[in-house]
Design an enzyme around this catalytic site. Sequence first.
Site, PDB file in Angstrom:
ATOM      1  N   ASP A  30       0.848  -1.182   0.000  1.00 22.90           N
ATOM      2  CA  ASP A  30       0.000   0.000   0.000  1.00 22.90           C
ATOM      3  C   ASP A  30       0.893   1.246   0.000  1.00 22.90           C
ATOM      4  OD1 ASP A  30      -3.209   0.550   0.976  1.00 22.90           O
ATOM      5  OD2 ASP A  30      -1.783   2.216   1.118  1.00 22.90           O
ATOM      6  N   ILE A  31       0.517   2.228  -0.805  1.00 20.20           N
ATOM      7  CA  ILE A  31       1.335   3.430  -0.949  1.00 20.20           C
ATOM      8  C   ILE A  31       1.285   4.309   0.311  1.00 20.20           C
ATOM      9  CG2 ILE A  31      -0.412   5.013  -1.923  1.00 20.20           C
ATOM     10  CD1 ILE A  31       1.690   5.700  -4.116  1.00 20.20           C
ATOM     11  N   ASN A  87     -12.914  -3.465   2.280  1.00 19.06           N
ATOM     12  CA  ASN A  87     -13.881  -2.384   2.451  1.00 19.06           C
ATOM     13  C   ASN A  87     -14.824  -2.385   1.261  1.00 19.06           C
ATOM     14  OD1 ASN A  87     -12.647  -1.391   4.838  1.00 19.06           O
ATOM     15  ND2 ASN A  87     -11.115  -0.299   3.610  1.00 19.06           N
ATOM     16  N   GLY A  93     -15.521   3.030   3.749  1.00 26.64           N
ATOM     17  CA  GLY A  93     -14.363   3.835   3.379  1.00 26.64           C
ATOM     18  C   GLY A  93     -13.664   3.394   2.111  1.00 26.64           C
ATOM     19  N   GLN A  94     -14.360   2.640   1.260  1.00 32.62           N
ATOM     20  CA  GLN A  94     -13.711   2.225   0.004  1.00 32.62           C
ATOM     21  C   GLN A  94     -13.476   3.448  -0.872  1.00 32.62           C
ATOM     22  OE1 GLN A  94     -15.796  -0.753  -2.346  1.00 32.62           O
ATOM     23  NE2 GLN A  94     -14.066  -1.001  -3.748  1.00 32.62           N
ATOM     24  N   HIS A 100     -10.130  -5.127  -3.551  1.00 27.81           N
ATOM     25  CA  HIS A 100      -8.812  -5.354  -2.962  1.00 27.81           C
ATOM     26  C   HIS A 100      -8.957  -5.763  -1.511  1.00 27.81           C
ATOM     27  CE1 HIS A 100      -9.853  -1.092  -2.531  1.00 27.81           C
ATOM     28  NE2 HIS A 100      -9.203  -1.115  -1.370  1.00 27.81           N
ATOM     29  N   HIS A 102      -7.030  -5.710   2.033  1.00 29.94           N
ATOM     30  CA  HIS A 102      -5.908  -5.167   2.801  1.00 29.94           C
ATOM     31  C   HIS A 102      -5.332  -6.272   3.677  1.00 29.94           C
ATOM     32  CE1 HIS A 102      -6.880  -0.772   2.269  1.00 29.94           C
ATOM     33  NE2 HIS A 102      -8.065  -1.283   2.005  1.00 29.94           N
TER      34      HIS A 102
HETATM   35  P1  AMP Z   1      -9.810   1.437   0.279  1.00 31.83           P
HETATM   36  O1  AMP Z   1     -10.104   2.573   1.218  1.00 31.83           O
HETATM   37  O2  AMP Z   1     -10.173   0.097   0.861  1.00 31.83           O
HETATM   38  O3  AMP Z   1     -10.413   1.668  -1.097  1.00 31.83           O
HETATM   39  O4  AMP Z   1      -8.240   1.414   0.146  1.00 31.83           O
HETATM   40  C1  AMP Z   1      -7.539   1.845  -0.978  1.00 31.83           C
HETATM   41  C2  AMP Z   1      -6.077   1.742  -0.651  1.00 31.83           C
HETATM   42  O5  AMP Z   1      -5.341   1.893  -1.843  1.00 31.83           O
HETATM   43  C3  AMP Z   1      -5.578   2.805   0.330  1.00 31.83           C
HETATM   44  O6  AMP Z   1      -5.035   2.175   1.480  1.00 31.83           O
HETATM   45  C4  AMP Z   1      -4.521   3.556  -0.478  1.00 31.83           C
HETATM   46  O7  AMP Z   1      -3.424   3.969   0.298  1.00 31.83           O
HETATM   47  C5  AMP Z   1      -4.141   2.531  -1.522  1.00 31.83           C
HETATM   48  N1  AMP Z   1      -3.589   3.061  -2.753  1.00 31.83           N
HETATM   49  C6  AMP Z   1      -4.109   4.034  -3.530  1.00 31.83           C
HETATM   50  N2  AMP Z   1      -3.338   4.251  -4.609  1.00 31.83           N
HETATM   51  C7  AMP Z   1      -2.308   3.367  -4.523  1.00 31.83           C
HETATM   52  C8  AMP Z   1      -1.160   3.087  -5.337  1.00 31.83           C
HETATM   53  N3  AMP Z   1      -0.926   3.749  -6.471  1.00 31.83           N
HETATM   54  N4  AMP Z   1      -0.306   2.109  -4.924  1.00 31.83           N
HETATM   55  C9  AMP Z   1      -0.532   1.435  -3.789  1.00 31.83           C
HETATM   56  N5  AMP Z   1      -1.590   1.655  -2.978  1.00 31.83           N
HETATM   57  C10 AMP Z   1      -2.466   2.607  -3.332  1.00 31.83           C
END
Ligand code: AMP
Length: 114
Positions: A30-31, A87, A93-94, A100, A102
């Site tokens: 995760d970024i 999520n 909070g998606q 995906h 986590h």
């Molecule tokens: P969600 O809130 O479940 O939709 O989580 C989306 C996740 O994607 C968050 O934890 C972000 O930090 C992560 N995210 C968004 N863009 C990127 C990216 N380019 N590379 C890795 N993780 C990302």
Amino acid sequence: MSDCIFCKIAAGEIPAIKLYDDGEVLAFRDINPEAPVHALIIPRRHIATLNDLGTADAALVGQLYLAGKRVATDLGVADSGYRTVINCNRDAGQIVFHLHMHLLAGRELGWPPG
Ligand code: AMP
């Protein structure tokens, strides 16, 4: 989907730190990590949310969890413990609408989550 950030990661069009790839399921860091270990496990195929899964996707869901177990083992947190979270939609909070999971680990995780 051409405007989906996780489809672009799956296609190698934007960078990510990859942890696992079996052709159908991909894991990367995760970024914006919320824990010392924070990985995302995704299907390569675009599926927007958990609600969009069908019975034909049952094996794919299993692959997501098996990939999560593999990543946890490879990163040395399988025994100390980890959490997997999907999520779904606004109240959860998606923010990225490509399914995906986590995987969080590396510290004691509070319960219940906020
Ligand atoms: P969600 O809130 O479940 O939709 O989580 C989306 C996740 O994607 C968050 O934890 C972000 O930090 C992560 N995210 C968004 N863009 C990127 C990216 N380019 N590379 C890795 N993780 C990302």
